[in-house]
Design an enzyme around this catalytic site. Structure first.
Site, short mmCIF file in Angstrom:
data_model
loop_
_atom_site.label_atom_id
_atom_site.label_comp_id
_atom_site.label_asym_id
_atom_site.label_seq_id
_atom_site.Cartn_x
_atom_site.Cartn_y
_atom_site.Cartn_z
N ASN A 118 0.83 -1.20 0.00
CA ASN A 118 0.00 0.00 0.00
C ASN A 118 0.87 1.25 0.00
O ASN A 118 1.97 1.25 0.55
CB ASN A 118 -0.96 -0.01 1.20
N PHE A 122 -1.69 8.05 4.44
CA PHE A 122 -2.47 8.61 5.56
C PHE A 122 -3.76 9.28 5.07
O PHE A 122 -4.09 10.41 5.47
CB PHE A 122 -1.65 9.62 6.36
N SER A 183 5.98 5.31 8.65
CA SER A 183 5.32 4.97 7.38
C SER A 183 6.23 5.38 6.22
O SER A 183 6.79 6.48 6.22
CB SER A 183 3.98 5.71 7.26
N ASN A 185 5.15 6.07 3.30
CA ASN A 185 4.30 6.68 2.27
C ASN A 185 4.06 8.17 2.45
O ASN A 185 3.29 8.77 1.70
CB ASN A 185 2.96 5.94 2.22
N THR A 186 4.68 8.79 3.46
CA THR A 186 4.64 10.24 3.63
C THR A 186 6.07 10.76 3.50
O THR A 186 6.93 10.39 4.30
CB THR A 186 4.06 10.63 5.01
N LYS A 224 5.94 3.61 16.89
CA LYS A 224 5.93 2.57 15.86
C LYS A 224 7.16 2.73 14.98
O LYS A 224 7.41 3.80 14.42
CB LYS A 224 4.67 2.67 15.00
N ASN A 253 6.28 -1.42 11.39
CA ASN A 253 5.47 -0.89 10.29
C ASN A 253 5.73 -1.73 9.03
O ASN A 253 6.40 -2.75 9.08
CB ASN A 253 5.83 0.58 10.05
#
Length: 367
Positions: A118, A122, A183, A185-186, A224, A253
């Protein structure tokens, strides 16, 4: 598990012509209806939830198997998670500002690998909207964690005020907070795992928690961490956590790595984003083991990543986890993975208690 895999999962996987995010959204809509029906919820809790009470960081959990963040970012189905057997649920990741996330498509299944990629970014309605939803929600039958992250539009230099806004807004509703600095993805988010940046962020969160609590116990805060960190980087991160009074660690994560992916799925694996599921099982477990050893058990650990079966959950507890979380395992295995994992934990806890009560005798010293 077999009933889910042979009947329910094929239907879910066909939704939206096989689009993973469409299936995710449809499932949440179904579960949101369960969430609002108290009688149905109670009946399902009686059927699905196996009791194995544990206390971690002052919170009493009906059982130690929880829903990982990412499944219910917006808090749409909070009442459904205990109905599926979970002992706790972690909402989010939520950000200070509402944001749509990355362009679609942004979620992919790797079926042979038992994995998901994915790059959601967020996508959520923002902290204020989640607070309003939780205000209107019926009582939840399990502890709630809330994962907070940085808004994409906020520069990394302004990350601290952004996190604090989410903390203040959602403080009345969380049993614990997860600080997501890992994460993939940011853009720039993982920079916050560096010692100096993390020390500033966690110090500010602790001070704000003290202020809000006003002499009462603070909400526990977990950090995390990414599975892609070296052991030395994890060790430095753990030092910061201990210095700043963090309650515990969530390991781990999603990963940017693509090891252990079935070669037939290399084309899908080339999609950017974080990988979760079976390829992460061993990696996450070994990081849990490292964290437990490195801290001497001083930091409770929520094991997350690659828990696809009850055996995986048992191995996480054996590695040192106090609680575990499931996401991809629910998608591929269904709710029976949750029930089975609790039952395996109960056996594990009995064996551990028996071993503690009857330690092996030491041989007599020779003369």
């Amino acid at each position: 598990m077999m009933l889910y895999q042979t009947l329910a999962r094929p239907v879910l996987f066909r939704i939206g012509r096989g689009d993973a995010e469409a299936a995710h959204d449809t499932t949440l809509r179904w579960l949101s209806r369960v969430s609002t029906q108290r009688q149905i919820r109670n009946a399902l809790i009686k059927v699905n939830r196996v009791n194995a009470p544990v206390e971690v960081c002052g919170i009493r959990f009906p059982n130690p198997i929880g829903l990982a963040a990412g499944m219910d970012k917006k808090g749409l189905a909070i009442g459904a998670w205990p109905a599926l057997g979970f002992g706790f649920a972690e909402l989010g990741t939520v950000t200070g500002q509402a944001q749509p996330g990355n362009p679609q498509p942004r979620m992919y299944r790797l079926r042979k690998s038992g994995a998901i990629i994915n790059r959601m970014g967020f996508n959520n309605d923002g902290a204020q909207a989640l607070a309003a939803r939780l205000t209107a929600a019926p009582p939840v039958d399990c502890p709630l964690g809330i994962s907070i992250g940085k808004s994409k539009a906020v520069p990394i230099e302004q990350a601290v005020p952004d996190y604090l806004h989410s903390l203040r807004t959602l403080y009345p509703f969380a049993d614990y907070f997860a600080v997501n600095v890992s994460s993939p993805n940011t853009p720039g988010l993982r920079q916050l795992q560096d010692s100096s940046a993390l020390r500033e962020l966690l110090g500010a969160i602790r001070a704000e928690g003290d202020r809000i609590a006003a002499g009462r116990p603070r909400r526990p805060v977990f950090v995390k961490i990414a599975p892609d960190l070296t052991e030395s980087a994890i060790a430095q991160l753990l030092e910061v956590c201990l210095e700043t009074g963090v309650a515990g660690v969530i390991a781990t994560n999603t990963t940017l790595g693509r090891d252990r992916v079935d070669p037939s799925e290399d084309a899908i694996a080339a999609e950017p984003g974080g990988l979760s599921g079976r390829p992460l099982t061993e990696v996450s477990r070994e990081i849990v083991r490292f964290v437990h050893t490195e801290t001497g058990g001083r930091l409770p650990i929520i094991g997350s990543g690659g828990i696809m079966t009850p055996d995986d959950a048992a191995s996480m507890f054996d590695a040192g986890a106090s609680l575990v979380q499931i996401y991809s395992g629910l998608i591929y295995g269904g709710p029976s993975v949750v029930r089975g994992s609790v039952r395996r934990y109960k056996k594990f806890a009995k064996q551990r208690a028996k071993a503690a009560a009857h330690p092996p005798s030491r041989p007599s010293p020779t003369t």
